[in-house]
Every structure is written in structure tokens, then in C-alpha cells.
Design an enzyme around this catalytic site. Structure first.
Site, PDB file in Angstrom:
ATOM      1  N   ASP A  16       0.861  -1.181   0.000  1.00 40.79           N
ATOM      2  CA  ASP A  16       0.000   0.000   0.000  1.00 40.79           C
ATOM      3  C   ASP A  16       0.900   1.235   0.000  1.00 40.79           C
ATOM      4  O   ASP A  16       2.121   1.134   0.220  1.00 40.79           O
ATOM      5  CB  ASP A  16      -0.897  -0.055   1.243  1.00 40.79           C
ATOM      6  CG  ASP A  16      -1.754   1.182   1.410  1.00 40.79           C
ATOM      7  OD1 ASP A  16      -2.325   1.645   0.411  1.00 40.79           O
ATOM      8  OD2 ASP A  16      -1.849   1.682   2.543  1.00 40.79           O
ATOM      9  N   ASP A  18      -0.225   5.214   1.042  1.00 40.59           N
ATOM     10  CA  ASP A  18      -0.456   6.145   2.154  1.00 40.59           C
ATOM     11  C   ASP A  18      -0.559   5.387   3.477  1.00 40.59           C
ATOM     12  O   ASP A  18      -1.321   4.428   3.605  1.00 40.59           O
ATOM     13  CB  ASP A  18      -1.749   6.923   1.919  1.00 40.59           C
ATOM     14  CG  ASP A  18      -1.639   7.866   0.739  1.00 40.59           C
ATOM     15  OD1 ASP A  18      -1.000   8.922   0.885  1.00 40.59           O
ATOM     16  OD2 ASP A  18      -2.175   7.534  -0.326  1.00 40.59           O
ATOM     17  N   ASP A 192      -2.169  -0.402   6.008  1.00 38.51           N
ATOM     18  CA  ASP A 192      -2.395   0.234   7.309  1.00 38.51           C
ATOM     19  C   ASP A 192      -3.857   0.462   7.652  1.00 38.51           C
ATOM     20  O   ASP A 192      -4.179   0.796   8.795  1.00 38.51           O
ATOM     21  CB  ASP A 192      -1.689   1.593   7.343  1.00 38.51           C
ATOM     22  CG  ASP A 192      -2.410   2.632   6.477  1.00 38.51           C
ATOM     23  OD1 ASP A 192      -2.836   3.673   7.008  1.00 38.51           O
ATOM     24  OD2 ASP A 192      -2.568   2.385   5.270  1.00 38.51           O
TER      25      ASP A 192
END
Length: 247
Positions: A16, A18, A192
Site C-alpha cells: 500500500d 499512504d 495500514d
């Protein structure tokens, strides 16, 4: 939670962006890339025989901007668009977003703390600067989506996103795992957000591992404290793989 897994020459690595490779920024365009990240990703991509892909909610063009001059295999907008290893760029047709765009823009005009982010296949309403408006934002977005086929609401960190129905990061990982050089490898996915949970489930179906950045409940088997710690793990993997590649 277990210690972070080891990246081997047989790993397929999915990352991922961000909150994972880069720290979460106050606004989407305020992201900063840490020194050394791009060379590390370039080396890992080479050492893994091309089996490294970015799987993100952002458009692929955003990722290319931040990781220039790299143009890695990528799934953008949660899997609504792709750049495959051969350079092909399959993408979904644009879903019906006009009603969602109008509702979000009207709400943002009334509440300056809200931010509308326009993408090719989705539209997102950020409330990071106005967390007290979460319920208001959810009700407004959900009301627009209700009864409209082809779209659904995705709830991320301080954001509600209207996107194509059924599209998610787990599905995107499955697309990559069905083709070389990813096919037959053991996948690792790092993310996240709650939007990454489908990716954690997907890699486990292929016998792989998930790494969750930060706190919160998760399906991932591993946890990493922060993006900075994750970047350290990637740098270590680069060092470990290099001698194996030279052998």
C-alpha cells in the site's frame, strides 16, 4: 502477532502507499517521500524479478508522481485500474458518480473542514480536519449510494469513498497472482487501513502473510509500528536479497 516475515527470492511483494510507504499527510497532495525509499523499491523490484506491485486507493498517476522515475506494476483506486508487468493498463468503465460528487461538493461547501478528492473511478470525502462530522458525512454519502447499482461506500481512515461495487485490494492482488512473475510465489501484503483488510485475507489464501502498519484490529498475522519501521524492513530485505541474487 509474530515477527515480520522474511522476504526471499520467491516472495511476491504487495505494498500500500499512504500510511504504509509514506506517512499519512494532512491532505492527499501533501505527502512526502522519505530519502532512500525510491532506490530501495527499485532494487527490490529487480531482486524479486519484477514481483513487486503497489496496491493503493490512489490513482496510478499519483504513485508515479511520488515514486518517479519508477513505474512499478500497480493497482490503483483499489483495483479499478492496473498497470501490469507487460505495461498493459486494463481498467473498469467509470461508474455512475455524478450524484455522489454533487452531494459531497454541497456538503464541503457548507463545512470548510471537508475535502472532496476526485479520481477517475471514485470520489472521496475526507473529514480528517473535521472528525466531528463523521456521522453527517456517512449519512449523506450512504443516502446517495442507496439503491444505485454499481457503486458502494468504502470507509477508510477519516474518509468515505464511493467506488465501483465489488472492487477491492484483495481482488487486485488475485489479479497479479494469476500472472507471471507473481504466480506461484508466496505473497506478502503490507497495509495500514481497514481498506487493506481484503488484501490481508487474499494473501493468506495464497499461503502468504499480511503486515498491518500501526494499531487497530486486523486479519494480518504481523504488525509493524510505523511507515518508518516498514521502510527499515524493506531496506533490510534489499540487503538480504542482494547476496542471494549474486550467488
Amino acid at each position: 502477532m509474530q515477527l515480520l516475515p522474511t522476504v526471499t527470492p520467491e516472495t511476491a511483494l504487495f505494498l500500500d502507499f499512504d500510511g504504509t510507504l509514506a506517512e499519512i499527510a494532512p491532505t492527499p497532495d501533501a505527502v512526502r517521500i522519505a530519502t532512500g525509499l525510491v532506490p530501495t523499491l527499485a532494487a527490490l523490484h529487480r531482486l524479486l524479478g519484477g514481483a513487486l506491485a503497489i496496491v493503493t486507493g490512489r490513482p496510478i498517476a499519483d504513485i508515479d508522481h511520488y515514486l518517479a522515475p519508477l513505474e512499478l506494476p500497480a493497482a490503483g483506486e483499489h483495483g479499478a485500474q492496473y498497470r501490469m508487468v507487460d505495461g498493459s493498463r486494463p481498467a473498469l468503465d467509470q461508474p455512475p458518480l455524478a450524484a455522489a460528487v454533487q452531494a459531497m461538493e454541497q456538503l464541503a461547501a457548507l463545512h470548510p473542514g471537508l475535502l472532496v478528492e476526485h479520481k477517475d473511478h471514485s470520489v472521496a470525502l475526507h473529514f480528517r480536519h473535521a472528525p466531528e462530522l463523521e456521522s453527517l458525512c456517512f449519512d449523506a454519502v450512504q443516502a446517495v449510494v442507496a439503491g444505485r447499482p454499481g457503486v458502494e461506500v468504502l470507509h477508510g481512515k477519516c474518509v468515505f469513498e464511493v467506488k465501483p461495487a465489488g472492487v477491492n485490494k484483495g481482488q487486485a492482488i488475485g489479479v497479479f497472482m494469476s500472472a507471471p512473475p507473481f504466480a506461484g510465489r508466496t505473497p506478502i501484503f503490507v497495509g495500514d487501513d481497514v481498506t487493506d483488510e481484503s488484501g490481508f485475507v487474499a494473501v493468506q489464501r495464497f499461503g502468504g502473510r499480511g503486515i498491518k502498519i500501526g494499531e487497530g484490529p486486523t486479519q494480518a498475522q504481523h504488525r509493524c509500528l510505523s511507515p518508518a519501521a516498514l521502510r527499515g524492513w524493506l531496506a533490510s530485505a534489499r540487503t538480504t536479497l542482494a547476496p542471494a541474487s549474486a550467488a
